[in-house]
Design a protein around this motif. Structure first.
Motif, PDB file in Angstrom:
ATOM      1  N   PHE A  84      29.081  37.115  48.667  1.00  0.00           N
ATOM      2  CA  PHE A  84      29.391  38.077  47.606  1.00  0.00           C
ATOM      3  C   PHE A  84      28.147  38.628  46.940  1.00  0.00           C
ATOM      4  CE2 PHE A  84      33.203  35.204  47.301  1.00  0.00           C
ATOM      5  CZ  PHE A  84      34.096  36.119  47.819  1.00  0.00           C
ATOM      6  N   HIS A  85      28.322  39.795  46.346  1.00  0.00           N
ATOM      7  CA  HIS A  85      27.337  40.336  45.412  1.00  0.00           C
ATOM      8  C   HIS A  85      27.364  39.444  44.159  1.00  0.00           C
ATOM      9  CE1 HIS A  85      25.636  43.071  42.421  1.00  0.00           C
ATOM     10  NE2 HIS A  85      25.087  43.700  43.427  1.00  0.00           N
ATOM     11  N   PRO A  86      26.221  39.278  43.460  1.00  0.00           N
ATOM     12  CA  PRO A  86      26.207  38.397  42.271  1.00  0.00           C
ATOM     13  C   PRO A  86      27.226  38.775  41.203  1.00  0.00           C
ATOM     14  CG  PRO A  86      23.972  39.038  42.864  1.00  0.00           C
ATOM     15  CD  PRO A  86      24.882  39.791  43.779  1.00  0.00           C
ATOM     16  N   CYS A  87      27.741  40.017  41.212  1.00  0.00           N
ATOM     17  CA  CYS A  87      28.669  40.420  40.146  1.00  0.00           C
ATOM     18  C   CYS A  87      30.045  39.773  40.294  1.00  0.00           C
ATOM     19  CB  CYS A  87      28.807  41.947  40.108  1.00  0.00           C
ATOM     20  SG  CYS A  87      29.681  42.646  41.520  1.00  0.00           S
ATOM     21  N   VAL A  88      30.379  39.222  41.465  1.00  0.00           N
ATOM     22  CA  VAL A  88      31.721  38.655  41.680  1.00  0.00           C
ATOM     23  C   VAL A  88      31.842  37.317  40.958  1.00  0.00           C
ATOM     24  CG1 VAL A  88      33.321  37.756  43.417  1.00  0.00           C
ATOM     25  CG2 VAL A  88      32.028  39.837  43.893  1.00  0.00           C
ATOM     26  N   ARG A  89      32.955  37.149  40.239  1.00  0.00           N
ATOM     27  CA  ARG A  89      33.209  35.867  39.550  1.00  0.00           C
ATOM     28  C   ARG A  89      33.737  34.870  40.581  1.00  0.00           C
ATOM     29  NH1 ARG A  89      35.504  39.819  35.894  1.00  0.00           N
ATOM     30  NH2 ARG A  89      34.101  40.069  34.105  1.00  0.00           N
ATOM     31  N   PHE A  90      32.858  33.959  40.957  1.00  0.00           N
ATOM     32  CA  PHE A  90      33.174  33.098  42.105  1.00  0.00           C
ATOM     33  C   PHE A  90      34.294  32.097  41.791  1.00  0.00           C
ATOM     34  CE2 PHE A  90      32.158  29.662  45.205  1.00  0.00           C
ATOM     35  CZ  PHE A  90      32.433  30.414  46.334  1.00  0.00           C
ATOM     36  N   LYS A  91      34.347  31.614  40.546  1.00  0.00           N
ATOM     37  CA  LYS A  91      35.387  30.634  40.195  1.00  0.00           C
ATOM     38  C   LYS A  91      36.784  31.225  40.363  1.00  0.00           C
ATOM     39  CE  LYS A  91      33.401  27.017  37.407  1.00  0.00           C
ATOM     40  NZ  LYS A  91      32.019  27.406  37.110  1.00  0.00           N
ATOM     41  N   ARG A  92      36.929  32.490  39.988  1.00  0.00           N
ATOM     42  CA  ARG A  92      38.253  33.121  40.095  1.00  0.00           C
ATOM     43  C   ARG A  92      38.605  33.311  41.573  1.00  0.00           C
ATOM     44  NH1 ARG A  92      40.846  38.497  37.446  1.00  0.00           N
ATOM     45  NH2 ARG A  92      42.892  38.144  38.353  1.00  0.00           N
ATOM     46  N   TRP A  93      37.592  33.639  42.393  1.00  0.00           N
ATOM     47  CA  TRP A  93      37.855  33.770  43.829  1.00  0.00           C
ATOM     48  C   TRP A  93      38.316  32.420  44.394  1.00  0.00           C
ATOM     49  CZ3 TRP A  93      38.740  36.782  47.878  1.00  0.00           C
ATOM     50  CH2 TRP A  93      38.582  36.245  49.155  1.00  0.00           C
ATOM     51  N   GLU A  94      37.655  31.334  43.970  1.00  0.00           N
ATOM     52  CA  GLU A  94      38.015  30.013  44.495  1.00  0.00           C
ATOM     53  C   GLU A  94      39.431  29.612  44.093  1.00  0.00           C
ATOM     54  OE1 GLU A  94      34.679  27.471  43.252  1.00  0.00           O
ATOM     55  OE2 GLU A  94      34.351  27.144  45.392  1.00  0.00           O
ATOM     56  N   SER A  95      39.836  29.947  42.876  1.00  0.00           N
ATOM     57  CA  SER A  95      41.158  29.503  42.416  1.00  0.00           C
ATOM     58  C   SER A  95      42.272  30.457  42.827  1.00  0.00           C
ATOM     59  CB  SER A  95      41.152  29.324  40.903  1.00  0.00           C
ATOM     60  OG  SER A  95      40.827  30.548  40.286  1.00  0.00           O
ATOM     61  N   GLU A  96      42.043  31.786  42.707  1.00  0.00           N
ATOM     62  CA  GLU A  96      43.139  32.741  42.934  1.00  0.00           C
ATOM     63  C   GLU A  96      42.944  33.620  44.160  1.00  0.00           C
ATOM     64  OE1 GLU A  96      44.090  35.035  39.378  1.00  0.00           O
ATOM     65  OE2 GLU A  96      42.936  33.568  38.202  1.00  0.00           O
ATOM     66  N   ARG A  97      41.774  33.556  44.801  1.00  0.00           N
ATOM     67  CA  ARG A  97      41.458  34.444  45.936  1.00  0.00           C
ATOM     68  C   ARG A  97      41.560  35.922  45.523  1.00  0.00           C
ATOM     69  NH1 ARG A  97      38.891  31.049  47.893  1.00  0.00           N
ATOM     70  NH2 ARG A  97      39.084  30.050  49.896  1.00  0.00           N
ATOM     71  N   VAL A  98      41.054  36.231  44.320  1.00  0.00           N
ATOM     72  CA  VAL A  98      41.004  37.611  43.824  1.00  0.00           C
ATOM     73  C   VAL A  98      39.551  37.928  43.499  1.00  0.00           C
ATOM     74  CG1 VAL A  98      41.625  39.117  41.886  1.00  0.00           C
ATOM     75  CG2 VAL A  98      43.353  37.656  42.924  1.00  0.00           C
ATOM     76  N   LEU A  99      39.098  39.117  43.895  1.00  0.00           N
ATOM     77  CA  LEU A  99      37.730  39.540  43.552  1.00  0.00           C
ATOM     78  C   LEU A  99      37.773  40.177  42.172  1.00  0.00           C
ATOM     79  CD1 LEU A  99      36.339  41.239  46.781  1.00  0.00           C
ATOM     80  CD2 LEU A  99      35.845  38.979  45.914  1.00  0.00           C
ATOM     81  N   SER A 100      37.120  39.545  41.200  1.00  0.00           N
ATOM     82  CA  SER A 100      37.062  40.080  39.844  1.00  0.00           C
ATOM     83  C   SER A 100      35.591  40.301  39.517  1.00  0.00           C
ATOM     84  CB  SER A 100      37.703  39.062  38.903  1.00  0.00           C
ATOM     85  OG  SER A 100      37.376  39.376  37.585  1.00  0.00           O
ATOM     86  N   PHE A 101      35.241  41.520  39.065  1.00  0.00           N
ATOM     87  CA  PHE A 101      33.813  41.815  38.892  1.00  0.00           C
ATOM     88  C   PHE A 101      33.584  43.008  37.967  1.00  0.00           C
ATOM     89  CE2 PHE A 101      35.544  44.040  42.507  1.00  0.00           C
ATOM     90  CZ  PHE A 101      34.988  45.306  42.483  1.00  0.00           C
ATOM     91  N   ILE A 102      32.414  43.003  37.319  1.00  0.00           N
ATOM     92  CA  ILE A 102      31.900  44.187  36.623  1.00  0.00           C
ATOM     93  C   ILE A 102      30.867  44.792  37.563  1.00  0.00           C
ATOM     94  CG2 ILE A 102      30.575  45.014  34.639  1.00  0.00           C
ATOM     95  CD1 ILE A 102      31.792  42.702  33.023  1.00  0.00           C
ATOM     96  N   PRO A 103      31.128  45.956  38.134  1.00  0.00           N
ATOM     97  CA  PRO A 103      30.286  46.440  39.238  1.00  0.00           C
ATOM     98  C   PRO A 103      28.966  47.023  38.756  1.00  0.00           C
ATOM     99  CG  PRO A 103      31.946  48.069  38.714  1.00  0.00           C
ATOM    100  CD  PRO A 103      32.214  46.896  37.811  1.00  0.00           C
ATOM    101  N   PRO A 104      27.931  47.013  39.617  1.00  0.00           N
ATOM    102  CA  PRO A 104      26.729  47.802  39.332  1.00  0.00           C
ATOM    103  C   PRO A 104      27.087  49.287  39.336  1.00  0.00           C
ATOM    104  CG  PRO A 104      26.352  46.263  41.143  1.00  0.00           C
ATOM    105  CD  PRO A 104      27.812  46.276  40.872  1.00  0.00           C
TER     106      PRO A 104
END
Length: 361
Positions: free
Chosen positions: A218-238
Motif C-alpha cells: 500500500f501507499h503510506p496513506c492507507v489505514r492498514f488496521k482497517r484493511w486488516e479488520s474489514e478489508r476496506v481501503l480507507s485513506f486521505i489521498p495525496p
C-alpha cells in the motif's frame, strides 16, 4: 553524477560495480545488491541508466530499491521523461530534489505534490527569470503539509471541479500446455489514482472479493488496521497522481486467459523441411478487443529460413538469433489471425528433439 550524505565516500567504491558491469552480458544480469568489504551497492536499471545507492551499514535492500524507483518516478514527473540528456540539462534541479528526498541519508519527502511545493518544476520562463535574478526555484518555507501528520498531502487544496480517477492495471503471466489447459497463471495488479479533490477528503474503497489478494502493498496513506479488520481501503489521498496499491493474485485462483493458440508445428519430417500452422483467437474477454498481440518462437539451431504467409499483421525471422516474431496487432474476431507455411532445415542435421515454446504477449 554523485551526491553524498553523512560522509564523503571515495569514488573508487564504484569500481566494484563497474567490474560486475563488465562481466555481465546484459544490464539485467548485474546483481541488484553487491557487497563490498565496507559498503553495500544497491542499484536499479531504468531508462538505460543505473541508479546506485552506496550504503555504509546493513539495510533492507527492498527499502533502498523502492526509494531508487521513487527517485526515477519523481524525475519522470518533473521532466516528463528521465534520460541521460535531460538529467544533464537539469542537474541543478536533480541535486535539489535529492537534497529534499533524503535527509542525512534517510528518506524524507518522496511525494511529488509535496516536492512540487518545495521545488518548482522547471519551465522555460522560470529558468530565464532565475538566470537573470539569480534566484533559485527552491521554496524558502517548508510546506505545511510536510509538518502535519499527513505528510503526503499538501494543505489548502482547492478545485472548482472535484474529481477522482482510478486506473486498474493487471498483468497476467501464464503457462499453457500443448493441449490448451493452464499449467500456472498469476496476476500482478496495480491501482493508480489521479485525485483532484478540495480540502482533506477521506475516501474508502471496497472490493467485491478481497479474499483473492495473496499479497498487497500500500501507499503510506492507507489505514492498514482497517484493511486488516474489514478489508476496506480507507485513506486521505495525496493530491494528484500516485499509486494507491499493488497486489498479487496467485495460481490457486482461477485466472482468465484472454487468448488461445491453436498450433501445429512439425520439424521432424523426412527431407529438409517442416510445416507450421498457428491460429490465434480471443477467449474470456467479456466483449473487449485484444490489441498489440505479438507472438514469438525461438526456433532450433537447425532452422535455416521460414517461408510463411499471414492473413493479418507481419512476421520477421532472424536467421542469426533464429527468432520468429509475428506482430499480429488487434485480433479481428470475424477473421481469426493465422500464419502458415514451410520451414527449411539444414540438410543432414539431427532431428529436433522437442518443439520450441510459443511466447504470446
Amino acid at each position: 553524477m554523485e551526491k553524498h550524505w553523512k560522509s564523503v565516500i571515495s569514488r573508487s567504491v564504484c569500481d566494484y560495480f563497474f567490474d560486475h558491469q563488465r562481466k555481465a552480458s546484459s544490464p539485467e544480469d548485474i546483481p541488484p545488491v553487491i557487497a563490498t568489504p565496507h559498503h553495500y551497492l544497491i542499484s536499479v536499471y531504468r531508462s538505460s541508466m543505473f541508479f546506485v545507492a552506496v550504503c555504509t551499514t546493513e539495510v533492507a535492500p527492498l527499502f533502498v530499491v523502492e526509494f531508487l524507483h521513487r527517485v526515477v518516478d519523481t524525475f519522470e514527473d518533473y521532466f516528463s521523461e528521465c534520460t541521460e540528456s535531460i538529467i544533464k540539462e537539469h542537474y541543478v534541479v536533480v541535486y535539489e530534489l535529492l537534497d529534499e528526498m533524503l535527509d542525512n541519508g534517510f528518506p524524507l519527502a518522496t511525494e511529488s505534490n509535496i516536492l512540487k511545493e518545495l521545488i518548482k518544476p522547471p519551465n522555460i520562463l522560470r529558468t530565464i527569470a532565475n538566470t537573470v535574478t539569480g534566484k533559485s526555484n527552491v521554496s524558502s518555507t517548508l510546506p505545511s503539509g510536510q509538518l502535519s501528520n499527513i505528510p503526503w498531502r499538501r494543505t489548502g487544496v482547492k478545485y472548482t471541479n472535484n474529481e477522482a480517477y482510478f486506473d486498474m492495471i493487471e498483468e497476467v503471466d501464464a503457462i499453457i500446455d500443448k493441449s490448451g489447459s493452464t499449467v500456472c497463471a498469476e496476476i500482478q495488479g496495480y491501482i493508480d489514482c489521479c485525485i483532484k479533490l478540495s480540502g482533506m477528503p477521506d475516501l474508502s474503497l471496497s472490493f467485491v472479493n478481497p479474499r483473492l489478494f495473496d499479497d498487497v502493498s500500500f501507499h503510506p496513506c492507507v489505514r492498514f488496521k482497517r484493511w486488516e479488520s474489514e478489508r476496506v481501503l480507507s485513506f486521505i489521498p495525496p493530491d494528484g497522481n500516485f499509486r494507491l496499491m499493488s497486489y498479487h493474485i496467485g495460481s490457486q485462483s482461477i485466472v482468465a486467459i484472454p487468448v488461445y493458440v491453436r498450433h501445429s508445428l512439425c520439424l521432424r519430417e523426412s527431407g529438409s523441411g517442416g510445416r507450421l500452422d498457428i491460429t490465434l483467437g480471443p477467449k474470456q474477454t467479456l466483449g473487449r478487443t485484444i490489441e498489440n498481440v505479438v507472438l514469438e518462437i525461438p526456433m532450433p539451431k537447425s532452422v535455416l529460413n521460414c517461408g510463411l504467409v499471414t492473413n493479418q499483421g507481419k512476421y520477421t525471422f532472424d536467421p542469426v538469433s533464429k527468432l520468429l516474431v509475428w506482430e499480429v496487432g488487434r485480433i479481428d474476431v470475424t477473421k481469426l489471425p493465422n500464419i502458415r507455411g514451410t520451414i527449411s532445415l539444414q540438410s543432414g542435421s539431427p532431428p529436433v528433439e522437442a518443439n520450441p515454446s510459443i511466447n504470446v504477449s
